[in-house]
Design an enzyme around this catalytic site. Structure first.
Site, PDB file in Angstrom:
ATOM      1  N   ASN A  23       0.090  -3.306  12.070  1.00  0.00           N
ATOM      2  CA  ASN A  23      -0.823  -4.271  11.408  1.00  0.00           C
ATOM      3  C   ASN A  23      -1.610  -5.067  12.144  1.00  0.00           C
ATOM      4  O   ASN A  23      -2.467  -5.713  11.396  1.00  0.00           O
ATOM      5  CB  ASN A  23      -0.032  -4.933  10.214  1.00  0.00           C
ATOM      6  CG  ASN A  23       0.682  -3.909   9.327  1.00  0.00           C
ATOM      7  OD1 ASN A  23       0.346  -2.685   9.210  1.00  0.00           O
ATOM      8  ND2 ASN A  23       1.518  -4.368   8.384  1.00  0.00           N
ATOM      9  N   ASP A 118      -4.250   5.196  -3.411  1.00  0.00           N
ATOM     10  CA  ASP A 118      -3.275   4.705  -2.240  1.00  0.00           C
ATOM     11  C   ASP A 118      -1.718   4.911  -2.852  1.00  0.00           C
ATOM     12  O   ASP A 118      -1.553   4.633  -3.849  1.00  0.00           O
ATOM     13  CB  ASP A 118      -3.618   3.214  -2.076  1.00  0.00           C
ATOM     14  CG  ASP A 118      -2.938   2.932  -0.798  1.00  0.00           C
ATOM     15  OD1 ASP A 118      -1.583   2.731  -0.778  1.00  0.00           O
ATOM     16  OD2 ASP A 118      -3.696   2.604   0.241  1.00  0.00           O
ATOM     17  N   ASP A 307       6.522  -5.249   3.554  1.00  0.00           N
ATOM     18  CA  ASP A 307       6.869  -4.173   4.490  1.00  0.00           C
ATOM     19  C   ASP A 307       8.005  -3.732   4.760  1.00  0.00           C
ATOM     20  O   ASP A 307       8.362  -2.964   5.455  1.00  0.00           O
ATOM     21  CB  ASP A 307       5.798  -4.041   5.695  1.00  0.00           C
ATOM     22  CG  ASP A 307       4.494  -3.768   5.464  1.00  0.00           C
ATOM     23  OD1 ASP A 307       4.100  -3.329   4.425  1.00  0.00           O
ATOM     24  OD2 ASP A 307       3.578  -3.817   6.332  1.00  0.00           O
TER      25      ASP A 307
HETATM   26  C1  UD1 Z   1      -1.843  -5.424   5.038  1.00  0.00           C
HETATM   27  C2  UD1 Z   1      -1.098  -4.574   5.744  1.00  0.00           C
HETATM   28  C3  UD1 Z   1      -0.024  -3.873   4.839  1.00  0.00           C
HETATM   29  C4  UD1 Z   1       0.915  -5.189   4.277  1.00  0.00           C
HETATM   30  C5  UD1 Z   1       0.157  -6.071   3.428  1.00  0.00           C
HETATM   31  C6  UD1 Z   1       0.681  -7.547   2.981  1.00  0.00           C
HETATM   32  C7  UD1 Z   1      -2.577  -3.168   7.278  1.00  0.00           C
HETATM   33  C8  UD1 Z   1      -3.174  -1.786   7.342  1.00  0.00           C
HETATM   34  N1  UD1 Z   1      -1.614  -3.328   5.998  1.00  0.00           N
HETATM   35  O1  UD1 Z   1      -2.297  -4.589   3.949  1.00  0.00           O
HETATM   36  O2  UD1 Z   1       0.905  -3.065   5.611  1.00  0.00           O
HETATM   37  O3  UD1 Z   1       1.768  -4.496   3.369  1.00  0.00           O
HETATM   38  O4  UD1 Z   1      -0.990  -6.349   4.550  1.00  0.00           O
HETATM   39  O5  UD1 Z   1       1.233  -7.992   4.276  1.00  0.00           O
HETATM   40  O6  UD1 Z   1      -2.476  -4.183   7.834  1.00  0.00           O
HETATM   41  N2  UD1 Z   1      -6.006  -7.655  -3.121  1.00  0.00           N
HETATM   42  C9  UD1 Z   1      -6.850  -7.631  -4.006  1.00  0.00           C
HETATM   43  N3  UD1 Z   1      -8.113  -7.745  -3.844  1.00  0.00           N
HETATM   44  C10 UD1 Z   1      -8.564  -7.679  -2.289  1.00  0.00           C
HETATM   45  C11 UD1 Z   1      -7.706  -7.579  -1.415  1.00  0.00           C
HETATM   46  C12 UD1 Z   1      -6.117  -7.808  -1.810  1.00  0.00           C
HETATM   47  O7  UD1 Z   1      -6.775  -7.741  -5.254  1.00  0.00           O
HETATM   48  O8  UD1 Z   1      -9.983  -7.544  -2.189  1.00  0.00           O
HETATM   49  C13 UD1 Z   1      -4.681  -7.527  -3.448  1.00  0.00           C
HETATM   50  C14 UD1 Z   1      -3.940  -6.309  -3.144  1.00  0.00           C
HETATM   51  O9  UD1 Z   1      -4.042  -5.443  -4.137  1.00  0.00           O
HETATM   52  C15 UD1 Z   1      -2.474  -6.781  -2.975  1.00  0.00           C
HETATM   53  C16 UD1 Z   1      -2.367  -8.158  -2.499  1.00  0.00           C
HETATM   54  O10 UD1 Z   1      -3.561  -8.599  -2.530  1.00  0.00           O
HETATM   55  O11 UD1 Z   1      -1.537  -6.907  -4.166  1.00  0.00           O
HETATM   56  C17 UD1 Z   1      -2.233  -8.141  -0.844  1.00  0.00           C
HETATM   57  O12 UD1 Z   1      -3.169  -7.290  -0.224  1.00  0.00           O
HETATM   58  P1  UD1 Z   1      -3.557  -7.566   1.327  1.00  0.00           P
HETATM   59  O13 UD1 Z   1      -2.932  -8.844   1.759  1.00  0.00           O
HETATM   60  O14 UD1 Z   1      -4.933  -7.359   1.426  1.00  0.00           O
HETATM   61  O15 UD1 Z   1      -2.767  -6.312   2.184  1.00  0.00           O
HETATM   62  P2  UD1 Z   1      -3.503  -4.947   2.959  1.00  0.00           P
HETATM   63  O16 UD1 Z   1      -4.587  -6.134   3.737  1.00  0.00           O
HETATM   64  O17 UD1 Z   1      -4.094  -4.200   2.140  1.00  0.00           O
END
Ligand code: UD1
Length: 420
Positions: A23, A118, A307
């Site tokens: 990550n 996803d 995770d």
């Molecule tokens: C990253 C990691 C993933 C980990 C997660 C949380 C990578 C490739 N993936 O995912 O393994 O599980 O962090 O630690 O690094 N959300 C929204 N809108 C947005 C962005 C996020 O609603 O624009 C929501 C998502 O749906 C989710 C939550 O916010 O419910 C957390 O998402 P986020 O922290 O962005 O995770 P990722 O970056 O996708």
């Protein structure tokens, strides 16, 4: 079809080394495109996602080498780079969207295929977009692509994220460091991988204050320089090995770890009754009895990481007592509980919660990996099930775990990759 054949076979014992974090490394590779010249990353894990990101950067015009023997990736970035991330790569790996911030910063434009469905639930991009719009981008979608333009360049802004999203924090920070003027970004994610990214950006010449806190102050600079950077250790892989030691009542020494990034995880694992010692970059995890069930609630860092949630469900499924597991980030991660039930586990799902009742034993069966962490957790469950468990869709596991089968075998597990 490829599968892992797992035979339940007693305690895991021995030594294992964790690589750099999946990550983090993918975002560091994306950040490299912000500076012309050669950036070198070390402690890079030998996983499929690194290859996918390398391919994405090559299509943008970079030269990328990945030497697995030395765990090193070099990225040579030309003066002019492309600005498009195609669907065939983005659909394979959602982390492809982390080139968005670097591309608008460097080129003033980015066309990124939308990731679509996803396996671990709906993951929006709204927070990424709101942040980039505040910095002066115009965003619309066309033919499955997000078209992001900053015709007049990026300008620093005060931004408050709706939620401390890891991906949104990364994109907005990478755009802001090359914006004109100052930015304050509030409610950012504080994951160790974000700290790693910010530290690399600072080494490239970015000006960021407040690293590791929830408010970042950024003074925009006109240009960044290439750098050398060692990727932060993978706390999720380390946690997976620790849980494997506890589930199998074994004794594993895990090398190359940063224990200070895992405080809550280690506290929860101690609650199972395990003995955990940490010295410098080593963790020793040993267990000589059936683990006690422990409740967990997933939250952004420093909360319990989502995770490691499936691995904890696997652990609780063979523990003494019952535990409530609450998932606040990716609700679809509970899909894995249905697969675990095929091994005899007892998990009842109600919305964000899963009540897991510990069983005396699991029984081997064919199961399917639904995502990278679910796949690893099914293998752990197979290690404590009787007879044989086949875990299919192992390509998910290859995305996040470096030499998984070899490492397990070295610890005494009976696991092999087979064609069925
Ligand atoms: C990253 C990691 C993933 C980990 C997660 C949380 C990578 C490739 N993936 O995912 O393994 O599980 O962090 O630690 O690094 N959300 C929204 N809108 C947005 C962005 C996020 O609603 O624009 C929501 C998502 O749906 C989710 C939550 O916010 O419910 C957390 O998402 P986020 O922290 O962005 O995770 P990722 O970056 O996708």
């Amino acid at each position: 079809m490829e599968a892992f054949k797992v035979i339940g076979n007693g305690p895991l014992k021995g030594e294992v080394r964790v690589p750099g974090a999946k990550n983090s490394v993918l975002k560091l590779m994306a950040a490299a495109i912000m500076a012309e010249g050669k950036t070198t990353l070390t402690n890079v894990p030998d996983i499929l996602d690194v290859e996918i990101m390398a391919e994405l950067l090559r299509r943008l015009g970079c030269e990328v080498t990945h030497e697995t023997k030395t765990s090193t990736v070099t990225i040579t970035v030309p003066k002019v780079i492309g600005h498009k991330a195609d669907y065939d790569l983005v659909r394979k790996m959602r982390a492809s969207i982390s080139v968005l911030g670097p591309l608008v910063a460097r080129c003033g434009e980015a066309d990124i295929a939308m990731p679509g469905g996803d396996a671990i639930g709906s993951r929006g991009l709204d927070i990424h977009m709101q942040g980039l719009e505040k910095l002066g981008c115009h965003v619309h979608s066309e033919h499955g692509y997000l078209i992001v333009r900053a015709e007049n360049g990026l300008a620093g802004a005060n931004i408050a994220l709706d939620f401390p999203s890891v991906g949104a924090t990364e994109n907005v920070v990478m755009a802001a460091v090359l914006a004109k003027g100052n930015s304050t970004i509030d409610n950012v994610a504080r994951e160790p991988e974000i700290v790693d990214l910010c530290q690399m950006l600072v080494a490239m010449g970015a000006k960021i204050k407040g690293i590791g806190t929830s408010v970042l102050e950024i003074i925009g600079v006109p240009k960044l320089n290439p750098t050398n950077h060692n990727v932060v250790p993978d706390r999720i892989v380390a946690g997976t090995w620790a849980i494997a030691a506890i589930m199998t009542q074994g004794d594993i020494t895990i090398h190359g770890v940063k224990p200070s990034d895992m405080e809550l995880v280690l506290e929860k694992l101690r609650d199972t009754g395990a003995e955990i010692k940490s010295v410098e970059d080593r963790l020793n995890v040993s267990m000589n009895k059936k683990p006690k069930a422990v409740d967990i609630v997933t939250l952004p860092y420093p909360g319990f990481p989502t995770d490691l949630q499936p691995q904890m469900i696997a652990l609780n499924s063979i523990a003494e007592g019952s535990a409530m597991v609450t998932e606040n980030l990716f609700e679809a991660r509970f899909r894995f509980v249905n697969e675990l039930a095929r091994l005899g586990a007892d998990g009842k799902i109600n919305g964000h919660h899963c009540l897991v009742k510990g069983k005396n034993k699991l029984s081997g069966a064919p199961v399917e990996a639904t995502d990278v962490r679910a796949g690893a957790s099914l293998v752990l469950a197979g290690l404590v099930a009787d007879e044989v468990t086949y875990v299919t869709e192992v390509h998910h596991v290859d995305r996040g775990y470096d030499n998984f089968v070899e490492n397990l075998t070295n610890l005494g597990a009976k696991v092999e990759r087979v064609n069925i």
